[in-house]
Motif scaffolding. Structure first.
Motif, PDB file in Angstrom:
ATOM      1  N   ARG A 187      -9.018 -17.210  11.800  1.00  0.00           N
ATOM      2  CA  ARG A 187      -9.230 -16.753  10.428  1.00  0.00           C
ATOM      3  C   ARG A 187      -9.319 -15.230  10.454  1.00  0.00           C
ATOM      4  NH1 ARG A 187     -11.160 -18.763   5.482  1.00  0.00           N
ATOM      5  NH2 ARG A 187     -12.237 -17.215   4.194  1.00  0.00           N
ATOM      6  N   ALA A 188      -8.668 -14.602   9.496  1.00  0.00           N
ATOM      7  CA  ALA A 188      -8.696 -13.148   9.382  1.00  0.00           C
ATOM      8  C   ALA A 188      -8.910 -12.775   7.927  1.00  0.00           C
ATOM      9  CB  ALA A 188      -7.402 -12.534   9.905  1.00  0.00           C
ATOM     10  N   GLU A 189      -9.650 -11.703   7.714  1.00  0.00           N
ATOM     11  CA  GLU A 189      -9.926 -11.219   6.367  1.00  0.00           C
ATOM     12  C   GLU A 189      -9.675  -9.720   6.309  1.00  0.00           C
ATOM     13  OE1 GLU A 189     -13.942 -12.308   5.520  1.00  0.00           O
ATOM     14  OE2 GLU A 189     -13.547 -14.482   5.662  1.00  0.00           O
ATOM     15  N   GLY A 190      -9.155  -9.252   5.157  1.00  0.00           N
ATOM     16  CA  GLY A 190      -8.845  -7.835   5.063  1.00  0.00           C
ATOM     17  C   GLY A 190      -8.586  -7.387   3.650  1.00  0.00           C
ATOM     18  N   VAL A 191      -7.873  -6.271   3.532  1.00  0.00           N
ATOM     19  CA  VAL A 191      -7.646  -5.644   2.242  1.00  0.00           C
ATOM     20  C   VAL A 191      -6.290  -4.956   2.232  1.00  0.00           C
ATOM     21  CG1 VAL A 191      -8.792  -3.509   2.961  1.00  0.00           C
ATOM     22  CG2 VAL A 191      -8.651  -4.076   0.521  1.00  0.00           C
ATOM     23  N   VAL A 192      -5.627  -4.953   1.081  1.00  0.00           N
ATOM     24  CA  VAL A 192      -4.347  -4.273   0.917  1.00  0.00           C
ATOM     25  C   VAL A 192      -4.595  -2.785   0.666  1.00  0.00           C
ATOM     26  CG1 VAL A 192      -2.293  -4.075  -0.544  1.00  0.00           C
ATOM     27  CG2 VAL A 192      -3.208  -6.334   0.044  1.00  0.00           C
ATOM     28  N   ASP A 193      -3.838  -1.917   1.317  1.00  0.00           N
ATOM     29  CA  ASP A 193      -3.949  -0.478   1.122  1.00  0.00           C
ATOM     30  C   ASP A 193      -2.843   0.063   0.218  1.00  0.00           C
ATOM     31  OD1 ASP A 193      -6.239  -0.052   2.756  1.00  0.00           O
ATOM     32  OD2 ASP A 193      -4.981  -0.264   4.533  1.00  0.00           O
ATOM     33  N   VAL A 194      -1.601  -0.340   0.475  1.00  0.00           N
ATOM     34  CA  VAL A 194      -0.453   0.160  -0.282  1.00  0.00           C
ATOM     35  C   VAL A 194       0.408  -1.032  -0.683  1.00  0.00           C
ATOM     36  CG1 VAL A 194       1.611   1.610  -0.235  1.00  0.00           C
ATOM     37  CG2 VAL A 194      -0.457   2.350   0.972  1.00  0.00           C
ATOM     38  N   ALA A 195       0.842  -1.049  -1.930  1.00  0.00           N
ATOM     39  CA  ALA A 195       1.736  -2.102  -2.407  1.00  0.00           C
ATOM     40  C   ALA A 195       2.752  -1.491  -3.356  1.00  0.00           C
ATOM     41  CB  ALA A 195       0.941  -3.206  -3.088  1.00  0.00           C
ATOM     42  N   ARG A 196       3.880  -1.087  -2.805  1.00  0.00           N
ATOM     43  CA  ARG A 196       4.979  -0.564  -3.618  1.00  0.00           C
ATOM     44  C   ARG A 196       6.089  -1.615  -3.579  1.00  0.00           C
ATOM     45  NH1 ARG A 196       4.078   4.595  -0.934  1.00  0.00           N
ATOM     46  NH2 ARG A 196       6.083   4.386   0.143  1.00  0.00           N
ATOM     47  N   PRO A 197       6.245  -2.365  -4.672  1.00  0.00           N
ATOM     48  CA  PRO A 197       7.173  -3.501  -4.662  1.00  0.00           C
ATOM     49  C   PRO A 197       8.549  -3.150  -4.131  1.00  0.00           C
ATOM     50  CG  PRO A 197       5.893  -3.521  -6.666  1.00  0.00           C
ATOM     51  CD  PRO A 197       5.556  -2.229  -5.966  1.00  0.00           C
ATOM     52  N   GLU A 199       9.425  -1.940  -1.470  1.00  0.00           N
ATOM     53  CA  GLU A 199       9.540  -0.743  -0.637  1.00  0.00           C
ATOM     54  C   GLU A 199       8.565  -0.739   0.539  1.00  0.00           C
ATOM     55  OE1 GLU A 199       9.152   2.827  -2.877  1.00  0.00           O
ATOM     56  OE2 GLU A 199      10.783   2.342  -4.267  1.00  0.00           O
ATOM     57  N   ARG A 200       7.260  -0.873   0.234  1.00  0.00           N
ATOM     58  CA  ARG A 200       6.285  -0.718   1.321  1.00  0.00           C
ATOM     59  C   ARG A 200       5.020  -1.509   1.013  1.00  0.00           C
ATOM     60  NH1 ARG A 200       2.975   4.608   3.232  1.00  0.00           N
ATOM     61  NH2 ARG A 200       2.357   3.877   5.311  1.00  0.00           N
ATOM     62  N   LEU A 201       4.520  -2.149   2.071  1.00  0.00           N
ATOM     63  CA  LEU A 201       3.282  -2.909   1.980  1.00  0.00           C
ATOM     64  C   LEU A 201       2.450  -2.610   3.221  1.00  0.00           C
ATOM     65  CD1 LEU A 201       1.595  -5.200   0.596  1.00  0.00           C
ATOM     66  CD2 LEU A 201       2.846  -6.802   2.060  1.00  0.00           C
ATOM     67  N   THR A 202       1.223  -2.171   3.025  1.00  0.00           N
ATOM     68  CA  THR A 202       0.323  -1.971   4.167  1.00  0.00           C
ATOM     69  C   THR A 202      -0.998  -2.664   3.867  1.00  0.00           C
ATOM     70  OG1 THR A 202      -0.716   0.090   3.418  1.00  0.00           O
ATOM     71  CG2 THR A 202       1.372   0.282   4.605  1.00  0.00           C
ATOM     72  N   TYR A 203      -1.569  -3.216   4.899  1.00  0.00           N
ATOM     73  CA  TYR A 203      -2.871  -3.873   4.748  1.00  0.00           C
ATOM     74  C   TYR A 203      -3.631  -3.815   6.062  1.00  0.00           C
ATOM     75  CZ  TYR A 203      -0.636  -7.896   7.034  1.00  0.00           C
ATOM     76  OH  TYR A 203       0.022  -8.707   7.913  1.00  0.00           O
ATOM     77  N   ARG A 204      -4.944  -3.935   5.946  1.00  0.00           N
ATOM     78  CA  ARG A 204      -5.834  -4.046   7.103  1.00  0.00           C
ATOM     79  C   ARG A 204      -6.378  -5.459   7.151  1.00  0.00           C
ATOM     80  NH1 ARG A 204     -10.141  -0.505   5.262  1.00  0.00           N
ATOM     81  NH2 ARG A 204      -8.956  -0.372   3.297  1.00  0.00           N
ATOM     82  N   SER A 205      -6.520  -5.989   8.355  1.00  0.00           N
ATOM     83  CA  SER A 205      -7.028  -7.349   8.492  1.00  0.00           C
ATOM     84  C   SER A 205      -7.764  -7.470   9.821  1.00  0.00           C
ATOM     85  CB  SER A 205      -5.876  -8.354   8.434  1.00  0.00           C
ATOM     86  OG  SER A 205      -6.348  -9.676   8.533  1.00  0.00           O
ATOM     87  N   SER A 206      -8.874  -8.216   9.802  1.00  0.00           N
ATOM     88  CA  SER A 206      -9.690  -8.373  11.012  1.00  0.00           C
ATOM     89  C   SER A 206      -9.833  -9.844  11.373  1.00  0.00           C
ATOM     90  CB  SER A 206     -11.084  -7.771  10.796  1.00  0.00           C
ATOM     91  OG  SER A 206     -11.006  -6.380  10.569  1.00  0.00           O
ATOM     92  N   ASP A 221       1.879  -2.186   8.671  1.00  0.00           N
ATOM     93  CA  ASP A 221       2.701  -1.398   7.755  1.00  0.00           C
ATOM     94  C   ASP A 221       4.100  -2.005   7.738  1.00  0.00           C
ATOM     95  OD1 ASP A 221       4.221   0.497   6.394  1.00  0.00           O
ATOM     96  OD2 ASP A 221       3.174   2.197   7.267  1.00  0.00           O
ATOM     97  N   LEU A 222       4.520  -2.511   6.572  1.00  0.00           N
ATOM     98  CA  LEU A 222       5.833  -3.123   6.431  1.00  0.00           C
ATOM     99  C   LEU A 222       6.679  -2.267   5.500  1.00  0.00           C
ATOM    100  CD1 LEU A 222       3.473  -5.641   6.049  1.00  0.00           C
ATOM    101  CD2 LEU A 222       5.512  -6.912   6.726  1.00  0.00           C
ATOM    102  N   ALA A 223       7.807  -1.801   5.989  1.00  0.00           N
ATOM    103  CA  ALA A 223       8.727  -0.966   5.203  1.00  0.00           C
ATOM    104  C   ALA A 223      10.022  -1.718   4.979  1.00  0.00           C
ATOM    105  CB  ALA A 223       8.991   0.352   5.926  1.00  0.00           C
ATOM    106  N   LEU A 224      10.463  -1.758   3.718  1.00  0.00           N
ATOM    107  CA  LEU A 224      11.689  -2.457   3.351  1.00  0.00           C
ATOM    108  C   LEU A 224      12.713  -1.458   2.847  1.00  0.00           C
ATOM    109  CD1 LEU A 224       9.027  -4.218   2.373  1.00  0.00           C
ATOM    110  CD2 LEU A 224      10.763  -5.778   1.501  1.00  0.00           C
TER     111      LEU A 224
END
Length: 292
Positions: A187-197, A199-206, A221-224
């Motif tokens: 199980r991991a829990e976290g938060v989204v930092d950047v969400a540009r539809p 184009e780019r999605l970044t999140y932290r998860s622990s 960090d996911l770049a499309l």
């Protein structure tokens, strides 16, 4: 096959099979060579005969037994098939061994807090479908649940709020544990930092440890970008997976990142390649759902 395996599993009966492989022999001789009493030897031979691995015929006052090679060849073929299946290049056993080597290395490296804080992993996938379609598979829980777990696991709970500050929850269990323990594997829990539809999605998860503490913090960090050609039929996805706040107990988690996250991305690629146009664009902006 079960009867044959049961018959051959007994060391005394296996000894008789090896003696009969040399040549047919009567019960008395077999008992003498096997160092056993004749009544006991007769019972073993009868068990082997019922399993189809030996045959017998009476010759005067003696009963002579001979080996039936066919069932043994069938068993050998089945064993070879099983071995070939386990030894398939790129198969589950190869992944198991690869993870084992990674476990050994990471456990040896985990000597203190922060031991993996300089580690990062990069992934690249060329995906079917437009960036908008890929974005949906990255952010909509109903689509995420289809691929966001390694091959041997299934998503059991998922929350993804595709907005800055949005919650991220991912829980998974064994894919084949339908009526057993069905214990939570991770199980991991976290938060989204950047969400540009698209184009780019970044999140932290622990990932959480069994005691409820965190193993480490992942920074994903996911770049499309549209694939070369500009016709919107493909997407290049680049992923960087970094680690901070690593604890000594995080070694087993870190050991599985390259394999597990890579398998998840491979499933995403397969899903998009099979039906890149199956899901139509949605006008909904609510990407907050729980799958349990």
């Amino acid at each position: 096959m079960d009867a044959l395996l049961t018959a051959l599993a007994d060391p005394a009966r296996w000894r008789l099979v090896t003696l009969l492989a040399e040549r047919p022999r009567p019960v008395g001789v077999l008992a003498e060579l096997a160092g056993a009493r004749q009544p006991q030897t007769t019972k073993h031979l009868q068990t082997l005969e019922r399993a189809g691995v030996v045959t017998s015929q009476r010759s005067g006052q003696r009963r002579v037994y001979a080996l039936e090679p066919g069932p043994l060849r069938d068993l050998a073929a089945e064993l070879n098939r099983l071995a070939d299946t386990a030894d398939t290049a790129g198969g589950a056993r190869e992944t198991f061994d690869r993870y084992g080597r990674s476990l050994h290395a990471e456990r040896g490296a985990a000597q203190g807090p922060g031991w993996a804080d300089d580690r990062s992993f990069t992934f690249h996938r060329s995906l079917a479908g437009s960036p908008e379609q890929v974005w949906r598979h990255l952010t909509e829980p109903s689509l995420l649940a289809r691929w966001w777990a390694p091959d041997d696991l299934r998503v059991s709970e998922l929350v993804f709020e595709a907005r800055p500050g949005g919650r991220v929850v991912l829980e998974y269990r064994d894919i084949e544990d339908a009526g057993g323990s069905d214990a939570v594997v991770g199980r991991a829990e976290g938060v989204v930092d950047v969400a540009r539809p698209a184009e780019r999605l970044t999140y932290r998860s622990s990932p959480l440890l069994p005691d409820g503490g965190t193993a480490f913090t992942s920074h994903v960090d996911l770049a499309l970008r549209p694939a070369d050609g500009g016709d919107g039929s493909g997407t290049e996805l680049d992923v960087r997976y970094g680690i901070t706040d690593s604890t000594v107990d995080s070694a087993d988690f870190v050991a599985g990142i390259e394999i597990g996250f890579g398998q998840s991305l491979d499933k995403l690629a397969t899903i998009l390649a099979a039906s890149p146009d199956r899901t139509k664009p949605t006008t909904s902006t609510d990407n907050t759902r729980s799958i349990q």
